[in-house]
Design a protein around this motif. Structure first.
Motif, PDB file in Angstrom:
ATOM      1  N   UNK A 172       0.829  -1.202   0.000  1.00  0.00           N
ATOM      2  CA  UNK A 172       0.000   0.000   0.000  1.00  0.00           C
ATOM      3  C   UNK A 172       0.869   1.260   0.000  1.00  0.00           C
ATOM      4  N   UNK A 173       1.910   1.275   0.830  1.00  0.00           N
ATOM      5  CA  UNK A 173       2.794   2.453   0.888  1.00  0.00           C
ATOM      6  C   UNK A 173       3.539   2.640  -0.430  1.00  0.00           C
ATOM      7  N   UNK A 174       3.976   1.547  -1.048  1.00  0.00           N
ATOM      8  CA  UNK A 174       4.682   1.642  -2.327  1.00  0.00           C
ATOM      9  C   UNK A 174       3.759   2.173  -3.420  1.00  0.00           C
ATOM     10  N   UNK A 175       2.527   1.671  -3.444  1.00  0.00           N
ATOM     11  CA  UNK A 175       1.560   2.145  -4.436  1.00  0.00           C
ATOM     12  C   UNK A 175       1.242   3.614  -4.225  1.00  0.00           C
ATOM     13  N   UNK A 176       1.096   4.017  -2.979  1.00  0.00           N
ATOM     14  CA  UNK A 176       0.813   5.421  -2.661  1.00  0.00           C
ATOM     15  C   UNK A 176       1.972   6.327  -3.081  1.00  0.00           C
ATOM     16  N   UNK A 177       3.210   5.874  -2.852  1.00  0.00           N
ATOM     17  CA  UNK A 177       4.375   6.668  -3.255  1.00  0.00           C
ATOM     18  C   UNK A 177       4.451   6.800  -4.767  1.00  0.00           C
ATOM     19  N   UNK A 178       4.155   5.713  -5.490  1.00  0.00           N
ATOM     20  CA  UNK A 178       4.150   5.781  -6.947  1.00  0.00           C
ATOM     21  C   UNK A 178       3.056   6.717  -7.453  1.00  0.00           C
ATOM     22  N   UNK A 179       1.898   6.664  -6.822  1.00  0.00           N
ATOM     23  CA  UNK A 179       0.773   7.498  -7.252  1.00  0.00           C
ATOM     24  C   UNK A 179       1.048   8.978  -6.979  1.00  0.00           C
ATOM     25  N   UNK A 180       1.708   9.272  -5.857  1.00  0.00           N
ATOM     26  CA  UNK A 180       1.994  10.668  -5.502  1.00  0.00           C
ATOM     27  C   UNK A 180       3.115  11.262  -6.358  1.00  0.00           C
ATOM     28  N   UNK A 181       3.976  10.430  -6.909  1.00  0.00           N
ATOM     29  CA  UNK A 181       5.084  10.892  -7.750  1.00  0.00           C
ATOM     30  C   UNK A 181       4.870  10.411  -9.177  1.00  0.00           C
ATOM     31  N   UNK A 182       3.816  10.885  -9.811  1.00  0.00           N
ATOM     32  CA  UNK A 182       3.432  10.399 -11.140  1.00  0.00           C
ATOM     33  C   UNK A 182       4.491  10.702 -12.191  1.00  0.00           C
ATOM     34  N   UNK A 183       5.039  11.915 -12.178  1.00  0.00           N
ATOM     35  CA  UNK A 183       6.038  12.285 -13.183  1.00  0.00           C
ATOM     36  C   UNK A 183       7.296  11.439 -13.034  1.00  0.00           C
ATOM     37  N   UNK A 184       7.768  11.293 -11.826  1.00  0.00           N
ATOM     38  CA  UNK A 184       8.964  10.493 -11.582  1.00  0.00           C
ATOM     39  C   UNK A 184       8.731   9.041 -11.980  1.00  0.00           C
TER      40      UNK A 184
END
Length: 97
Positions: free
Chosen positions: A19-31
């Motif tokens: 969940x934390x990994x998915x949230x980090x990916x979602x919050x950093x869309x450009x990266x």
């Protein structure tokens, strides 16, 4: 008398980690998208270069086989190392493909 306490261990479940990994990916869309693009371009370029190299190798082998067995091989001039000649500039032999 001093009481002994066990060290605290905070265990995180695999679901929380995902969940934390998915949230980090979602919050950093450009990266995330730029990283994905870089990986895709890198892998596809390695595949393309490998395919081209294998194609050139097969083409060269077919051309050598088409020449037949009576082939004259001409090499560049003799090389020198420390003033000592390493061999002659050309040689004759039959290519046995």
């Amino acid at each position: 008398m001093k009481l002994q306490t066990r060290p605290r261990t905070n265990k995180i479940s695999n679901v929380q980690i995902a969940f934390m990994a998915t949230e980090a990916l979602w919050n950093n869309k450009l990266r995330t998208s730029l990283t994905m693009l870089g990986v895709i371009i890198g892998i596809s370029s390695v595949i393309a270069i490998t395919s081209v190299g294998q194609g050139v190798q097969k083409s060269t082998e077919e051309q050598l086989k088409a020449l037949g067995t009576n082939v004259l091989l001409v090499l560049s001039g003799a090389s020198r190392s420390g003033g000592v000649s390493q061999g002659s500039g050309f040689c004759y032999y039959s290519y046995l493909g």
